[in-house]
Enzyme design. Structure first.
Site, PDB file in Angstrom:
ATOM      1  N   GLN A 110      -8.107  -4.115  -0.151  1.00 13.86           N
ATOM      2  CA  GLN A 110      -7.602  -4.514   0.770  1.00 13.86           C
ATOM      3  C   GLN A 110      -6.028  -4.480   0.448  1.00 13.86           C
ATOM      4  O   GLN A 110      -4.988  -5.052   1.409  1.00 13.86           O
ATOM      5  CB  GLN A 110      -7.762  -6.237   0.553  1.00 13.86           C
ATOM      6  CG  GLN A 110      -9.193  -6.523   0.979  1.00 13.86           C
ATOM      7  CD  GLN A 110      -9.654  -8.148   0.772  1.00 13.86           C
ATOM      8  OE1 GLN A 110      -9.435  -8.773   1.532  1.00 13.86           O
ATOM      9  NE2 GLN A 110     -10.234  -8.226  -0.323  1.00 13.86           N
ATOM     10  N   HIS A 135      -6.232  -2.308   4.988  1.00 11.31           N
ATOM     11  CA  HIS A 135      -5.245  -3.291   5.667  1.00 11.31           C
ATOM     12  C   HIS A 135      -4.015  -2.162   5.796  1.00 11.31           C
ATOM     13  O   HIS A 135      -2.921  -2.878   6.119  1.00 11.31           O
ATOM     14  CB  HIS A 135      -4.874  -4.424   4.968  1.00 11.31           C
ATOM     15  CG  HIS A 135      -6.110  -5.297   5.106  1.00 11.31           C
ATOM     16  ND1 HIS A 135      -6.269  -6.343   4.107  1.00 11.31           N
ATOM     17  CD2 HIS A 135      -6.927  -5.508   6.097  1.00 11.31           C
ATOM     18  CE1 HIS A 135      -7.257  -6.826   4.328  1.00 11.31           C
ATOM     19  NE2 HIS A 135      -7.815  -6.426   5.519  1.00 11.31           N
ATOM     20  N   CYS A 145       3.609   5.968  14.139  1.00  9.95           N
ATOM     21  CA  CYS A 145       4.207   5.825  15.575  1.00  9.95           C
ATOM     22  C   CYS A 145       3.436   4.804  16.529  1.00  9.95           C
ATOM     23  O   CYS A 145       2.034   4.806  16.546  1.00  9.95           O
ATOM     24  CB  CYS A 145       4.259   7.155  16.260  1.00  9.95           C
ATOM     25  SG  CYS A 145       4.876   7.525  17.989  1.00  9.95           S
ATOM     26  N   CYS A 165       9.923   8.536  15.790  1.00  6.35           N
ATOM     27  CA  CYS A 165       8.720   9.475  15.361  1.00  6.35           C
ATOM     28  C   CYS A 165       9.459  11.050  15.546  1.00  6.35           C
ATOM     29  O   CYS A 165       9.974  11.149  16.631  1.00  6.35           O
ATOM     30  CB  CYS A 165       7.539   9.182  16.402  1.00  6.35           C
ATOM     31  SG  CYS A 165       6.540  10.344  16.227  1.00  6.35           S
ATOM     32  N   GLY A 214     -10.704  -9.092  -7.816  1.00  8.75           N
ATOM     33  CA  GLY A 214      -9.533  -9.760  -7.391  1.00  8.75           C
ATOM     34  C   GLY A 214      -9.156  -9.894  -5.912  1.00  8.75           C
ATOM     35  O   GLY A 214      -8.099  -9.962  -5.372  1.00  8.75           O
TER      36      GLY A 214
END
Length: 240
Positions: free
Chosen positions: A88, A106, A114, A135, A173
């Protein structure tokens, strides 16, 4: 798909000095999550949002992977087809420990995306603000390649696919507040290990085969040993 899945959260990187989401003295403490990490924040608070992720990205430069990252990397390199590493976290501690093929659910802090063509630009530990605004492919605006709250997280589909053949599930964790880890403990899972610093209201630790409430760096050698024993036993059995 892999037989072993290691799912990690902020707790594994905390010992490398990377602030967790809930740290009282962390980088998140002086910011409203609604302003810098929620869908739409780039529309009404673009400058502050970009500067916040610039701060997180630059802060990574002097951090080092800890013993837990390194042991996970060693395991993955030894059993590349048997182990999947899912995190994560948006930091690069696993990569810097030598680990390959990490599934970042994530996003990844070093990357910009972009908003139009979805091209990815890796800027390492540089700041985006006033340096990487547009971009290089289509000249539309770039944004941190981070999944904000309320946004679609496409990598979750990849995570669910990994569980098709999973037999060993290791949680390191994470509080279970974002991903309800208990839901993956189906009858197909033969061994499940939970390693957190303390109990969480979002996790029922009684459904795990082994529970280790201690720092990840103190628990990882035992976890690695259990994984290796399982894999070696199954590899030997497959030859009989």
């Amino acid at each position: 798909m892999a037989k072993v899945i290691i799912l990690s959260g902020a707790g594994i990187s905390a010992e490398s000095g990377i602030s967790t989401f809930r740290d009282e003295d962390g980088l998140w403490e002086n910011h409203n999550i609604e302003d810098i990490c929620t869908s739409g924040c780039l529309d009404f608070n673009r400058e502050n949002t970009i500067k916040f992720y610039d701060m997180l990205r630059v802060n990574l430069k002097d951090k080092e992977p800890n013993h837990a990252h390194k042991v996970v990397a060693q395991l993955k390199n030894k059993y590349p087809n048997e182990i999947a590493i899912i995190t994560q976290n948006v930091d690069d501690m696993f990569e810097r420990a030598g680990c390959k093929d990490i599934l970042h659910l994530h996003g990844f802090l070093q990357e910009l995306k972009c908003e139009k063509c979805n091209s990815i630009l890796n800027i390492e530990y540089e700041e985006q603000f006033e340096k990487h605004e547009n971009c290089p492919n289509c000249n539309n605006l770039l944004r941190p390649n981070i999944v904000f709250f309320g946004e679609n997280a496409p990598k979750y589909e990849d995570m669910y696919k990994e569980f098709d053949d999973c037999e060993v599930f290791v949680v390191i964790g994470t509080s279970g507040a974002v991903i309800y880890t208990d839901m993956f403990l189906n009858p197909q899972i033969k061994l499940s290990i939970l390693n957190n610093l303390q109990e969480s209201q979002f996790i029922n630790d009684s459904v795990y085969s082994k529970v280790l409430y201690k720092k990840a760096t103190l628990a990882i050698d035992e976890i690695a040993s259990d994984i290796e024993k399982y894999l070696e036993f199954n590899l030997i059995s497959s030859y009989k």
